[in-house]
Write a protein that holds these residues in place. Structure first.
Motif, short mmCIF file in Angstrom:
data_model
loop_
_atom_site.label_atom_id
_atom_site.label_comp_id
_atom_site.label_asym_id
_atom_site.label_seq_id
_atom_site.Cartn_x
_atom_site.Cartn_y
_atom_site.Cartn_z
N UNK A 168 0.84 -1.20 0.00
CA UNK A 168 0.00 0.00 0.00
C UNK A 168 0.87 1.25 0.00
N UNK A 169 0.57 2.17 -0.89
CA UNK A 169 1.21 3.48 -0.90
C UNK A 169 0.15 4.50 -0.54
N UNK A 170 0.17 4.93 0.71
CA UNK A 170 -0.84 5.84 1.23
C UNK A 170 -0.17 7.07 1.79
N UNK A 171 -0.63 8.25 1.38
CA UNK A 171 -0.07 9.51 1.87
C UNK A 171 -1.12 10.60 1.76
N UNK A 172 -1.17 11.50 2.73
CA UNK A 172 -2.14 12.60 2.66
C UNK A 172 -1.68 13.65 1.65
N UNK A 173 -2.60 14.49 1.23
CA UNK A 173 -2.24 15.58 0.33
C UNK A 173 -1.36 16.58 1.08
N UNK A 174 -0.40 17.14 0.38
CA UNK A 174 0.47 18.18 0.93
C UNK A 174 0.27 19.42 0.06
N UNK A 175 -0.69 20.25 0.47
CA UNK A 175 -1.06 21.40 -0.34
C UNK A 175 0.07 22.37 -0.57
N UNK A 176 0.92 22.55 0.45
CA UNK A 176 2.00 23.50 0.31
C UNK A 176 3.00 23.10 -0.77
N UNK A 177 3.03 21.81 -1.07
CA UNK A 177 3.93 21.32 -2.12
C UNK A 177 3.16 20.86 -3.35
N UNK A 178 1.84 21.09 -3.34
CA UNK A 178 0.97 20.70 -4.45
C UNK A 178 1.08 19.20 -4.74
N UNK A 179 1.16 18.43 -3.66
CA UNK A 179 1.22 16.98 -3.79
C UNK A 179 -0.16 16.40 -3.49
N UNK A 180 -0.75 15.63 -4.39
CA UNK A 180 -2.07 15.05 -4.15
C UNK A 180 -1.99 13.89 -3.16
N UNK A 181 -3.12 13.56 -2.57
CA UNK A 181 -3.19 12.39 -1.70
C UNK A 181 -2.97 11.13 -2.53
N UNK A 182 -2.42 10.11 -1.88
CA UNK A 182 -2.16 8.84 -2.55
C UNK A 182 -2.87 7.72 -1.81
N UNK A 183 -3.48 6.84 -2.55
CA UNK A 183 -4.03 5.59 -2.01
C UNK A 183 -3.91 4.56 -3.12
N UNK A 184 -2.69 4.05 -3.28
CA UNK A 184 -2.36 3.17 -4.39
C UNK A 184 -1.89 1.81 -3.91
N UNK A 185 -1.88 0.87 -4.83
CA UNK A 185 -1.24 -0.42 -4.62
C UNK A 185 -0.12 -0.57 -5.64
N UNK A 186 1.07 -0.86 -5.15
CA UNK A 186 2.22 -1.13 -6.01
C UNK A 186 2.51 -2.63 -5.93
N UNK A 187 2.80 -3.26 -7.05
CA UNK A 187 3.07 -4.69 -7.04
C UNK A 187 4.01 -5.04 -8.19
N UNK A 188 4.50 -6.26 -8.19
CA UNK A 188 5.38 -6.74 -9.26
C UNK A 188 4.58 -7.59 -10.22
N UNK A 189 4.85 -7.41 -11.51
CA UNK A 189 4.17 -8.19 -12.55
C UNK A 189 5.22 -8.81 -13.47
#
Length: 362
Positions: A168-189
């Motif tokens: 799980x790649x989860x992170x809140x938005x950081x408005x001061x850096x214009x970074x959006x919130x993340x709620x992703x899954x990273x995996x190997x294929x």
């Protein structure tokens, strides 16, 4: 945490300074017995199959849980033994956030065995412990509630591919850096012998995963990072930092998303795990015929063997929610050790499988 091993690249250190005093995404809360759970099943008394080779895109062959250590049919409850048969092995997950999956439909947690109703491979938990992500028996990427209900196929395997080790790649938005919130899954294929890292939105249903970008740090004469051979991703921290291994180079890499995506090789090793706060990394490295657990120290400048006296293989490390403990797989079950290496691993479960921790839930 005293004597705790730490890793901070320059970008990570800057990110920590910028976010000093912010609350952690994870807590040390352990799982509870959810609806649908039942007593832990016994498993065969024979040692577990050796885990996958470090850096490989999968886990060891599963050992199906059985109700009894006997071929004779019985109505005895799972996790108990009928008269004259061997007793069930220790579960080891009670009163902790530790969970164990082994490629069957059963997941052990909080002293119980939860039937997910489908094969569960490479189980990983969301930072808040509310959702599980895993690879199904048909090779799809799915999520579910901790009791196995509410299963959603986030991405359907198109066929001809082997997917493994979601994180799980989860992170809140950081408005001061214009970074959006993340709620992703990273995996190997893996396809046709070539393995790449993929990413998909965790809340999707039937989405098509995209290749994960792997840009390098802006160092002078920096070489492009390998796009293939990447496996075993592990994400954490405030900005969704991830680490992963490459089977071609035999090294552990970091992928940093602070301000802009950058990355680099860190150290020789495989099967890395990033602590929930994104500060510490442990990984596997072979020493004198056994797999040892190492940690990066001195801001990543050195590596420390946390299991210098190993007489067995320690693989597939996982951090506890508070970052103080590491669970590892052994040929005979699951062991834990302090993240600072101050004590030798202690076997906590005779149930073989992949260890993972579920945080943020009481």
């Amino acid at each position: 945490m005293s004597a705790r091993t730490r890793l901070r690249t320059a970008a990570i250190a800057l990110a920590l300074v910028a976010t000093a005093g912010s609350s952690a995404l994870l807590t040390a809360c352990g799982p509870v017995a959810d609806a649908g759970s039942k007593a832990a099943p016994a498993v065969p008394a024979t040692p577990a199959a050796r885990s996958a080779s470090p850096g490989s895109a999968g886990t060891a062959a599963p050992v199906a849980p059985v109700g009894l250590a006997s071929a004779t049919p019985s109505t005895a409850a799972p996790g108990t033994a009928a008269p004259g048969t061997a007793p069930a092995v220790v579960n080891g997950t009670a009163h902790s956030a530790l969970t164990i999956s082994n490629g069957t439909r059963y997941v052990l947690m909080n002293g119980t065995s939860v039937d997910f109703g489908t094969v569960v491979r490479d189980l990983a938990w969301s930072p808040d412990g509310a959702k599980a992500a895993f690879i199904t028996g048909t090779g799809d990427l799915a999520t579910a509630n901790p009791d196995g209900s509410g299963r959603v196929v986030v991405a359907k395997n198109p066929g001809g591919q082997t997917w493994s080790h979601p994180t799980w790649q989860v992170a809140p938005a950081a408005g001061e850096y214009q970074l959006p919130a993340k709620n992703n899954l990273i995996f190997a294929a893996a396809k046709d012998g070539v393995t790449r890292l993929k990413r998909v939105t965790a809340t999707a249903a039937g989405a098509i995963p995209a290749d994960l970008a792997l840009g390098t740090y802006s160092d002078e004469n920096a070489k492009p990072l390998p796009e293939t051979g990447n496996t075993w991703p592990s994400a954490g921290g405030t900005y969704g930092t991830a680490v992963y291994a490459n089977t071609g180079t035999g090294e552990v890499y970091i992928r940093d998303e602070y301000l802009r995506q950058q990355g680099s090789a860190l150290t020789p090793g495989s099967q890395p795990a990033l602590s929930p706060d994104g500060e510490d990394i442990v990984f596997v490295r072979a020493v004198d015929g056994h797999d040892h657990i190492f940690a990066l120290t001195d801001h990543g400048a050195h590596s420390k063997d946390l299991t210098p006296h190993a007489t067995t293989d320690y693989t597939e490390p996982a951090f506890s929610p508070d970052g103080r403990t590491i669970a590892v797989r052994t040929p005979s079950g699951i062991a834990t050790l302090p993240a600072d290496g101050s004590a030798a691993p202690t076997v906590v479960s005779g149930y073989p499988g992949l260890p993972a921790y579920r945080g943020g839930h009481r």
